[in-house]
Design a protein around this motif. Sequence first.
Motif, PDB file in Angstrom:
ATOM      1  N   HIS B 225      39.268 -18.843  -2.382  1.00 39.46           N
ATOM      2  CA  HIS B 225      38.921 -20.082  -2.966  1.00 39.46           C
ATOM      3  C   HIS B 225      39.724 -21.197  -2.344  1.00 39.46           C
ATOM      4  CE1 HIS B 225      36.167 -18.072  -5.629  1.00 39.46           C
ATOM      5  NE2 HIS B 225      36.936 -17.449  -5.739  1.00 39.46           N
ATOM      6  N   VAL B 226      39.093 -22.453  -2.804  1.00 39.84           N
ATOM      7  CA  VAL B 226      39.697 -23.937  -2.183  1.00 39.84           C
ATOM      8  C   VAL B 226      41.041 -23.824  -2.681  1.00 39.84           C
ATOM      9  CG1 VAL B 226      39.547 -26.148  -2.522  1.00 39.84           C
ATOM     10  CG2 VAL B 226      37.462 -24.918  -2.361  1.00 39.84           C
ATOM     11  N   ARG B 227      41.707 -23.583  -3.854  1.00 36.87           N
ATOM     12  CA  ARG B 227      42.613 -23.744  -4.662  1.00 36.87           C
ATOM     13  C   ARG B 227      44.074 -22.823  -3.809  1.00 36.87           C
ATOM     14  NH1 ARG B 227      43.596 -25.726  -9.921  1.00 36.87           N
ATOM     15  NH2 ARG B 227      41.305 -25.537  -9.880  1.00 36.87           N
ATOM     16  N   SER B 228      43.468 -21.719  -3.548  1.00 35.83           N
ATOM     17  CA  SER B 228      44.537 -20.790  -2.733  1.00 35.83           C
ATOM     18  C   SER B 228      44.828 -21.410  -1.226  1.00 35.83           C
ATOM     19  CB  SER B 228      44.368 -19.439  -2.616  1.00 35.83           C
ATOM     20  OG  SER B 228      43.410 -18.982  -1.736  1.00 35.83           O
ATOM     21  N   GLY B 229      43.710 -21.815  -0.552  1.00 33.35           N
ATOM     22  CA  GLY B 229      44.060 -22.622   0.911  1.00 33.35           C
ATOM     23  C   GLY B 229      44.764 -23.643   0.780  1.00 33.35           C
ATOM     24  N   HIS B 230      44.653 -24.669  -0.344  1.00 36.12           N
ATOM     25  CA  HIS B 230      45.458 -25.641  -0.731  1.00 36.12           C
ATOM     26  C   HIS B 230      46.797 -25.367  -0.866  1.00 36.12           C
ATOM     27  CE1 HIS B 230      46.276 -29.501  -3.229  1.00 36.12           C
ATOM     28  NE2 HIS B 230      45.807 -30.039  -2.002  1.00 36.12           N
ATOM     29  N   ALA B 231      47.119 -24.536  -1.727  1.00 36.64           N
ATOM     30  CA  ALA B 231      48.250 -24.376  -2.161  1.00 36.64           C
ATOM     31  C   ALA B 231      49.184 -23.683  -1.023  1.00 36.64           C
ATOM     32  CB  ALA B 231      48.447 -23.197  -3.164  1.00 36.64           C
ATOM     33  N   HIS B 232      48.607 -22.557   0.019  1.00 42.05           N
ATOM     34  CA  HIS B 232      49.393 -22.023   0.864  1.00 42.05           C
ATOM     35  C   HIS B 232      49.599 -23.131   2.007  1.00 42.05           C
ATOM     36  CE1 HIS B 232      49.885 -17.871  -0.256  1.00 42.05           C
ATOM     37  NE2 HIS B 232      48.594 -17.772  -0.554  1.00 42.05           N
ATOM     38  N   ALA B 233      48.519 -23.999   2.237  1.00 42.37           N
ATOM     39  CA  ALA B 233      48.631 -24.965   3.334  1.00 42.37           C
ATOM     40  C   ALA B 233      49.892 -26.042   2.938  1.00 42.37           C
ATOM     41  CB  ALA B 233      47.312 -25.536   3.499  1.00 42.37           C
ATOM     42  N   LEU B 234      49.796 -26.393   1.531  1.00 44.85           N
ATOM     43  CA  LEU B 234      50.972 -27.446   1.308  1.00 44.85           C
ATOM     44  C   LEU B 234      52.252 -26.893   1.573  1.00 44.85           C
ATOM     45  CD1 LEU B 234      49.726 -28.908  -2.261  1.00 44.85           C
ATOM     46  CD2 LEU B 234      50.141 -30.166   0.009  1.00 44.85           C
ATOM     47  N   ASP B 235      52.387 -25.601   1.324  1.00 39.73           N
ATOM     48  CA  ASP B 235      53.577 -24.687   1.505  1.00 39.73           C
ATOM     49  C   ASP B 235      54.044 -24.729   2.959  1.00 39.73           C
ATOM     50  OD1 ASP B 235      55.813 -23.118   0.331  1.00 39.73           O
ATOM     51  OD2 ASP B 235      54.855 -21.523   1.365  1.00 39.73           O
ATOM     52  N   GLN B 255      38.866 -21.913   1.594  1.00 40.34           N
ATOM     53  CA  GLN B 255      40.182 -21.895   1.802  1.00 40.34           C
ATOM     54  C   GLN B 255      40.618 -23.056   2.808  1.00 40.34           C
ATOM     55  OE1 GLN B 255      41.214 -18.110   2.918  1.00 40.34           O
ATOM     56  NE2 GLN B 255      42.251 -17.631   0.891  1.00 40.34           N
ATOM     57  N   ALA B 256      39.626 -23.171   3.803  1.00 43.33           N
ATOM     58  CA  ALA B 256      39.649 -24.341   4.962  1.00 43.33           C
ATOM     59  C   ALA B 256      39.643 -25.619   4.372  1.00 43.33           C
ATOM     60  CB  ALA B 256      38.757 -23.904   6.130  1.00 43.33           C
ATOM     61  N   LEU B 257      38.590 -25.774   3.439  1.00 46.68           N
ATOM     62  CA  LEU B 257      38.562 -27.099   2.811  1.00 46.68           C
ATOM     63  C   LEU B 257      39.717 -27.597   2.073  1.00 46.68           C
ATOM     64  CD1 LEU B 257      34.934 -26.822   1.592  1.00 46.68           C
ATOM     65  CD2 LEU B 257      35.810 -27.950   3.506  1.00 46.68           C
ATOM     66  N   GLY B 258      40.248 -26.443   1.401  1.00 44.96           N
ATOM     67  CA  GLY B 258      41.815 -26.752   0.759  1.00 44.96           C
ATOM     68  C   GLY B 258      43.008 -26.989   1.659  1.00 44.96           C
ATOM     69  N   VAL B 259      42.851 -26.401   2.764  1.00 48.12           N
ATOM     70  CA  VAL B 259      43.514 -26.810   3.935  1.00 48.12           C
ATOM     71  C   VAL B 259      43.573 -28.229   4.460  1.00 48.12           C
ATOM     72  CG1 VAL B 259      44.415 -26.496   6.393  1.00 48.12           C
ATOM     73  CG2 VAL B 259      43.948 -24.239   4.946  1.00 48.12           C
TER      74      VAL B 259
END
Lengths: 356, 356
Positions: B225-235, B255-259
Amino acid sequence: MRDETSAGRVTLAQVASQAGVSLSTVSKVLNGRPDVSAPTRVKVEELLDNHGYRRSTPTAPEAPLIEVVFHELDSTWSMALIRGVQNVAKETGVSVVLTETGTRHSPGADWVEGVLRRRPLGVVLVFSTLPDDLKKKLWSRAIPFVIIDPAGDPEPDVPSVGSANWAGGLAATRHLIELGHRRIAVITGPEDMLCSLARLDGFRSAMGMAGLTPDPALTRFGDFHVRSGHAHALDLLGAPAGTRPTAIFAGSDLQALGVLEAARVLGLRIPEDLSVVGYDDIPPAQWSSPALTTVHQPLVEMAEEAARMLLRLRRSDRTDRPGSPPQPSGADQADTRIEFGTRLVVRDSTAPPPGA
Amino acid sequence: MRDETSAGRVTLAQVASQAGVSLSTVSKVLNGRPDVSAPTRVKVEELLDNHGYRRSTPTAPEAPLIEVVFHELDSTWSMALIRGVQNVAKETGVSVVLTETGTRHSPGADWVEGVLRRRPLGVVLVFSTLPDDLKKKLWSRAIPFVIIDPAGDPEPDVPSVGSANWAGGLAATRHLIELGHRRIAVITGPEDMLCSLARLDGFRSAMGMAGLTPDPALTRFGDFHVRSGHAHALDLLGAPAGTRPTAIFAGSDLQALGVLEAARVLGLRIPEDLSVVGYDDIPPAQWSSPALTTVHQPLVEMAEEAARMLLRLRRSDRTDRPGSPPQPSGADQADTRIEFGTRLVVRDSTAPPPGA
């Protein structure tokens, strides 16, 4: 052509005699049996229709199905609408049948034959119309139907569910004005769709109430797709800073996504250099970068309400007139129009204009 | 429990006698008639199942319906899969019935009762499983079913359609290596899903073939999901330039959109500062800003194939054994697995690394 005075008094024997067929053939037509020739079926159906004959007690049991008819299944709205109908279907132990009409905006005769065979609880039409003869066939079998019509152009004799387009346009524009924007562009949908015009009128009213005169050069008609938002935005934003708009109100989220991409290509930051408001609040509006401020259309709730309307129509049909005489078709389905409110969802694509 | 040796030889009279009911009651159960008590129906069904009794000639005509069962209708994949089944349904004049199982991963007994009543041409299961007793019920009525299983974990006795996850991971990673990237992070799906592991193995093989050793700190498991891509990418991207990855291969487009959003928040430009590859090629991948380079899963084609498999199973069932004796259940449905190829779609989210 319908002989109103005879409604309620025609007998099946009279229909059989006028059609030149046996009573048992009329009965087969009434019960949707397949072993009747097409010309005979048409002739008998016509006579029944002309007499306003209504099957008050269907002989085959109805199936726990709701039919949903889409013009185009690909629309970004489809999933939310299916979701809504499915929610109600699940609550009530009913299954959902999907049909897509494709290039035609109304389902054909083959579709209605399938529906009559399946005997669903009712039909939800998404953005489609029914030709009069198909309406009559459904009415004559007491199969209710409801139109989900976010475009705001309902047919007067069919219950429908829509949403408040004018108010949505007003809310989007007020938000931009409150942030301090003055040069606001609008990219709406096709000029021949009422929802485009209603949103544009909402925009104009908000501008007028703030003492602002919309610049006609900043008003564009598109087609609700990404590409049209992109093309209009490239054109609008190509003007030098100072004369170009500081905000764009797009007629759909897809158009707004096209605006974001145009801004990226031109090196404009969202929302620092340009504010963007979308319309619909489909899931990609939350996933975009930045997430879109947009006008939420309650598509799931609209579809839920359409499905519930069907079930209510079904029930009242049963309760009000148990064993009642045949009625002129359609008389009990009229005049229901429910319009859902829209609301602004503020996310990250809007901010005060540059230099504010 | 099944008595294999008696399969094909049990008579309905024997079943009636063992169940302590009349032959006509057994016949009602076989024909899915509603006027049988639930306990009696269960008892008779069990005896029929135990004897491997197979209804070779359904008495009620089958309906021109294909059933599609979703675990979760909200998935971004759902629309493409519905679209594919609908394409085949339209070609063949068939309607589509949707069911959502919700929190359960398999449909319940009430669902199967509805299916037996509706007598569809077949059932397409999306990402769901069928408990053995439900499988037996469908087999015993000669209702074929096919699983669409992009996760790559098919059940051995059910025909299924999937896609080439390992090859997809390989292609995405090779593309990044060819552009010059060396520090490549991967965010894949859950650790307990075969498709996550297959894509990750494809990534590792591509790295290994290029003489690169993946940094374990740059390998993350998410949930698609978007959120997990976003969180991992921030890290991942919080590390100083030079040690942070120059490219991220995400396990899904969401996930890519979250990135992308994480990069925007951190002030990194895509693709100048960071390259991103997604997976799936759902419509939002084209609409994102910039448009995503991604691995295309042919979801529409996969669903089309699943629907066609059903129609073929149906036909061969008819052709091979007209009036054949009852067969042990399931024997003719095994061993079919079709895997579709994936391909890389290069758009605007990938470029050579900074300084290359």
